[in-house]
Design a protein around this motif. Structure first.
Motif, PDB file in Angstrom:
ATOM      1  N   GLY A  10       0.831  -1.185   0.000  1.00 32.18           N
ATOM      2  CA  GLY A  10       0.000   0.000   0.000  1.00 32.18           C
ATOM      3  C   GLY A  10       0.870   1.240   0.000  1.00 32.18           C
ATOM      4  O   GLY A  10       2.105   1.176   0.088  1.00 32.18           O
ATOM      5  N   GLU A  11       0.234   2.385  -0.114  1.00 35.11           N
ATOM      6  CA  GLU A  11       0.967   3.641  -0.007  1.00 35.11           C
ATOM      7  C   GLU A  11       1.672   3.723   1.348  1.00 35.11           C
ATOM      8  O   GLU A  11       1.136   3.296   2.368  1.00 35.11           O
ATOM      9  CB  GLU A  11       0.015   4.828  -0.136  1.00 35.11           C
ATOM     10  N   TYR A  12       2.885   4.266   1.341  1.00 33.71           N
ATOM     11  CA  TYR A  12       3.670   4.499   2.550  1.00 33.71           C
ATOM     12  C   TYR A  12       3.957   3.199   3.306  1.00 33.71           C
ATOM     13  O   TYR A  12       4.161   3.209   4.516  1.00 33.71           O
ATOM     14  CB  TYR A  12       2.962   5.500   3.477  1.00 33.71           C
ATOM     15  N   ALA A  13       3.997   2.082   2.601  1.00 33.25           N
ATOM     16  CA  ALA A  13       4.330   0.799   3.218  1.00 33.25           C
ATOM     17  C   ALA A  13       5.743   0.397   2.788  1.00 33.25           C
ATOM     18  O   ALA A  13       6.349   1.005   1.905  1.00 33.25           O
ATOM     19  CB  ALA A  13       3.319  -0.273   2.819  1.00 33.25           C
ATOM     20  N   SER A  14       6.271  -0.642   3.420  1.00 31.98           N
ATOM     21  CA  SER A  14       7.612  -1.103   3.092  1.00 31.98           C
ATOM     22  C   SER A  14       7.654  -2.621   3.085  1.00 31.98           C
ATOM     23  O   SER A  14       6.803  -3.288   3.688  1.00 31.98           O
ATOM     24  CB  SER A  14       8.638  -0.547   4.091  1.00 31.98           C
ATOM     25  N   THR A  15       8.666  -3.161   2.406  1.00 30.21           N
ATOM     26  CA  THR A  15       8.857  -4.604   2.348  1.00 30.21           C
ATOM     27  C   THR A  15      10.338  -4.892   2.195  1.00 30.21           C
ATOM     28  O   THR A  15      11.114  -4.040   1.737  1.00 30.21           O
ATOM     29  CB  THR A  15       8.079  -5.212   1.167  1.00 30.21           C
ATOM     30  N   LEU A  16      10.723  -6.092   2.585  1.00 30.30           N
ATOM     31  CA  LEU A  16      12.108  -6.527   2.463  1.00 30.30           C
ATOM     32  C   LEU A  16      12.227  -7.468   1.273  1.00 30.30           C
ATOM     33  O   LEU A  16      11.498  -8.465   1.170  1.00 30.30           O
ATOM     34  CB  LEU A  16      12.553  -7.238   3.745  1.00 30.30           C
ATOM     35  N   LEU A  17      13.118  -7.149   0.357  1.00 28.93           N
ATOM     36  CA  LEU A  17      13.364  -7.967  -0.824  1.00 28.93           C
ATOM     37  C   LEU A  17      14.702  -8.691  -0.672  1.00 28.93           C
ATOM     38  O   LEU A  17      15.682  -8.094  -0.203  1.00 28.93           O
ATOM     39  CB  LEU A  17      13.392  -7.094  -2.089  1.00 28.93           C
ATOM     40  N   ARG A  18      14.705  -9.956  -1.072  1.00 27.21           N
ATOM     41  CA  ARG A  18      15.963 -10.697  -1.048  1.00 27.21           C
ATOM     42  C   ARG A  18      16.918 -10.146  -2.101  1.00 27.21           C
ATOM     43  O   ARG A  18      16.491  -9.571  -3.111  1.00 27.21           O
ATOM     44  CB  ARG A  18      15.714 -12.186  -1.293  1.00 27.21           C
ATOM     45  N   ARG A  19      18.179 -10.329  -1.878  1.00 29.82           N
ATOM     46  CA  ARG A  19      19.180  -9.757  -2.773  1.00 29.82           C
ATOM     47  C   ARG A  19      18.998 -10.253  -4.207  1.00 29.82           C
ATOM     48  O   ARG A  19      19.143  -9.493  -5.173  1.00 29.82           O
ATOM     49  CB  ARG A  19      20.586 -10.111  -2.262  1.00 29.82           C
ATOM     50  N   GLU A  20      18.647 -11.531  -4.359  1.00 31.52           N
ATOM     51  CA  GLU A  20      18.542 -12.095  -5.705  1.00 31.52           C
ATOM     52  C   GLU A  20      17.259 -11.685  -6.423  1.00 31.52           C
ATOM     53  O   GLU A  20      17.107 -11.946  -7.631  1.00 31.52           O
ATOM     54  CB  GLU A  20      18.635 -13.621  -5.644  1.00 31.52           C
ATOM     55  N   GLN A  21      16.326 -11.042  -5.722  1.00 28.52           N
ATOM     56  CA  GLN A  21      15.078 -10.631  -6.360  1.00 28.52           C
ATOM     57  C   GLN A  21      15.233  -9.388  -7.230  1.00 28.52           C
ATOM     58  O   GLN A  21      14.383  -9.115  -8.070  1.00 28.52           O
ATOM     59  CB  GLN A  21      13.988 -10.377  -5.309  1.00 28.52           C
ATOM     60  N   VAL A  44      20.235  -3.323   2.782  1.00 22.96           N
ATOM     61  CA  VAL A  44      20.361  -3.800   4.154  1.00 22.96           C
ATOM     62  C   VAL A  44      21.077  -5.150   4.105  1.00 22.96           C
ATOM     63  O   VAL A  44      21.210  -5.757   3.037  1.00 22.96           O
ATOM     64  CB  VAL A  44      18.967  -3.931   4.815  1.00 22.96           C
ATOM     65  N   PRO A  45      21.548  -5.662   5.249  1.00 24.56           N
ATOM     66  CA  PRO A  45      22.287  -6.940   5.235  1.00 24.56           C
ATOM     67  C   PRO A  45      21.508  -8.085   4.607  1.00 24.56           C
ATOM     68  O   PRO A  45      22.094  -8.951   3.944  1.00 24.56           O
ATOM     69  CB  PRO A  45      22.556  -7.197   6.723  1.00 24.56           C
ATOM     70  N   ALA A  46      20.183  -8.098   4.772  1.00 22.19           N
ATOM     71  CA  ALA A  46      19.387  -9.211   4.248  1.00 22.19           C
ATOM     72  C   ALA A  46      18.992  -9.024   2.789  1.00 22.19           C
ATOM     73  O   ALA A  46      18.408  -9.927   2.190  1.00 22.19           O
ATOM     74  CB  ALA A  46      18.130  -9.397   5.098  1.00 22.19           C
ATOM     75  N   GLY A  47      19.267  -7.866   2.215  1.00 22.27           N
ATOM     76  CA  GLY A  47      18.867  -7.619   0.830  1.00 22.27           C
ATOM     77  C   GLY A  47      18.573  -6.151   0.594  1.00 22.27           C
ATOM     78  O   GLY A  47      19.455  -5.303   0.700  1.00 22.27           O
ATOM     79  N   TRP A  48      17.302  -5.848   0.274  1.00 24.95           N
ATOM     80  CA  TRP A  48      16.897  -4.483  -0.034  1.00 24.95           C
ATOM     81  C   TRP A  48      15.629  -4.141   0.737  1.00 24.95           C
ATOM     82  O   TRP A  48      14.706  -4.948   0.820  1.00 24.95           O
ATOM     83  CB  TRP A  48      16.626  -4.319  -1.533  1.00 24.95           C
ATOM     84  N   ARG A  49      15.568  -2.930   1.275  1.00 23.40           N
ATOM     85  CA  ARG A  49      14.370  -2.420   1.922  1.00 23.40           C
ATOM     86  C   ARG A  49      13.714  -1.425   0.966  1.00 23.40           C
ATOM     87  O   ARG A  49      14.285  -0.390   0.648  1.00 23.40           O
ATOM     88  CB  ARG A  49      14.703  -1.736   3.241  1.00 23.40           C
ATOM     89  N   LEU A  50      12.519  -1.791   0.494  1.00 28.15           N
ATOM     90  CA  LEU A  50      11.768  -0.956  -0.443  1.00 28.15           C
ATOM     91  C   LEU A  50      10.605  -0.307   0.294  1.00 28.15           C
ATOM     92  O   LEU A  50       9.795  -0.999   0.912  1.00 28.15           O
ATOM     93  CB  LEU A  50      11.241  -1.794  -1.615  1.00 28.15           C
TER      94      LEU A  50
END
Length: 418
Positions: A10-21, A44-50
């Motif tokens: 949604g708007e103004y939300a966030s998710t963590l993406l794996r590096r390989e994604q 971030v260490p685990a991948g990407w914070r979008l």
């Protein structure tokens, strides 16, 4: 094309993406959108914070299909109605009955349907034709002899003639724009019925060499009685051709990403501009430019001259039929149904009221989206020497159709001098 992984936010939300994604190309696309304030991407260490902002829509990356849904102000089932209202274009059929979450396409599928319906109507009426120049070689003189080519290439021989002709064809820019947009729509929709119809109708339209060529042609298109019926189709084509970043009315510049993104604050500004203009028109009101001699200018500071410009500046009739007065209106895509008006916005609106409205009755208006019902409250700003002005805060019900808000706006707007 993505591998089928779908991520919804949604708007103004966030998710963590794996590096390989995310591929390096995806990162470049997202960084470009981040530079335009559409979203943010942090490693971030685990991948990407979008993290999303107020831009909604669909973005097709190499491995994922990112769908950003409108969660704040305009519900998904009404978004197309408000978008069509802001653009002054007809909405696709069933737009108000179709919910955002019924398919992975989001509103992109509805925009594709809107373009499809307009193109089908153009085909039924007959595509526009115009004279297109051609150069050819043949044994018979048809059109005009190209004397320079005949002399330099045939050396005076007349067995083959270099000729220039003008034939009426559908292969003109009005149609090429739509052919290119129809093929772009095919990359966004996953519905088999819509995809089949898009593929079928696309065969009737010629295609531009590149998307950029179609966009350049679209930007310089002038509408006359010959091509006025193409305006609505071109409006939807513009949204689709801008891909990962819609330009013109709704955002900044296009990016290389495949997608269909919509900047909600700019959409709300366009809605407010049309709502207030239509609400005041029956009483002799109209919108005017807030630049030049009508602008509020700051001079003498470091750097260049700056200006204050309200989103809408209304010229309204006064008590005397020969006199008129200004009313500044600002569109705020904020939760002012839940929160108090920010101090910065109060300062901004007080500047507008001081610059545009009578000193004895300084007025300004904020219009914000308010899901559920209309609302009207008045901020009264005073100081040791008395009143500094009033700010009317109008909340527009975004669950309703936009046309239904016009009459309410007309009754709620403060009319200076009355």
């Amino acid at each position: 094309m993505p591998d089928g992984t779908e991520i919804r936010l949604g708007e103004y939300a966030s998710t963590l993406l794996r590096r390989e994604q995310l591929t390096p190309r995806d990162v470049d696309r997202l960084r470009a959108l981040q530079a335009r304030g559409c979203l943010s991407l942090d490693q971030v260490p685990a991948g990407w914070r979008l993290k999303t902002d107020s831009t909604v829509g669909i973005l097709v990356l190499d491995h994922i299909r990112l769908i950003i849904e409108p969660k704040f102000a305009i519900p998904g089932e009404q978004l197309m109605s408000w978008l069509a209202y802001a653009l002054g274009a007809p909405a696709p059929l069933r737009a108000t009955a179709r919910r955002w979450a019924t398919g992975p396409e989001g509103y992109a599928d509805l925009v594709a349907q809107a373009l499809l319906q307009q193109c089908e109507q153009l085909v039924r009426e007959g595509l526009r034709r115009d004279y297109v120049p051609h150069q050819s070689v043949g044994p018979v003189l048809r059109g005009r002899l190209d004397i320079a080519a005949q002399a330099s290439r045939r050396y005076g021989q007349l067995d083959q003639l270099h000729v220039r002709t003008f034939d009426r064809e559908t292969n003109i820019w009005d149609n090429r724009i739509l052919g290119t947009a129809l093929r772009a729509a095919l990359t966004l929709t996953t519905g088999p019925d819509v995809a089949r119809d898009l593929h079928s109708i696309a065969g009737a339209f010629p295609q531009a060499p590149t998307t950029d060529a179609a966009l350049r042609a679209l930007d310089r298109t002038q509408y006359t009685r010959l091509n006025a019926r193409y305006r609505a189709a071109h409006t939807w084509a513009r949204l689709l051709l801008r891909g990962g970043g819609v330009t013109d009315l709704l955002t900044d510049h296009d990016t290389s990403a495949d997608g269909l993104l919509l900047a909600m604050p700019a959409l709300w500004e366009a809605v407010v501009r049309r709502l207030t203009t239509e609400a005041t028109a029956p009483h002799g009101g109209h919108a005017v430019h807030s630049s030049g001699s009508s602008g509020i200018t700051v001079r003498g500071d470091l750097g260049s001259t700056s200006t204050f410009r309200p989103d809408v500046l209304l010229s309204l009739p006064g008590r005397d039929p020969t006199s008129r007065t200004f009313l500044p209106v600002d569109a705020k895509y904020k939760r002012y149904d839940h929160h108090s008006v920010a101090a910065a916005d109060v300062h901004q609106l007080l500047t507008y009221s001081a610059g545009y409205t009578p000193s004895g009755d300084p007025l300004a208006v904020i219009v914000h989206p308010r899901p559920g019902e209309h609302a009207h409250r008045i901020l009264q700003i005073g100081g040791p020497r008395g009143s500094l002005g009033n700010i009317h805060v109008l909340g527009i019900d975004t669950h309703a159709l936009p046309q239904q808000a016009t009459a309410w706006i007309r009754s709620a707007l403060p009319w200076p001098g009355r």
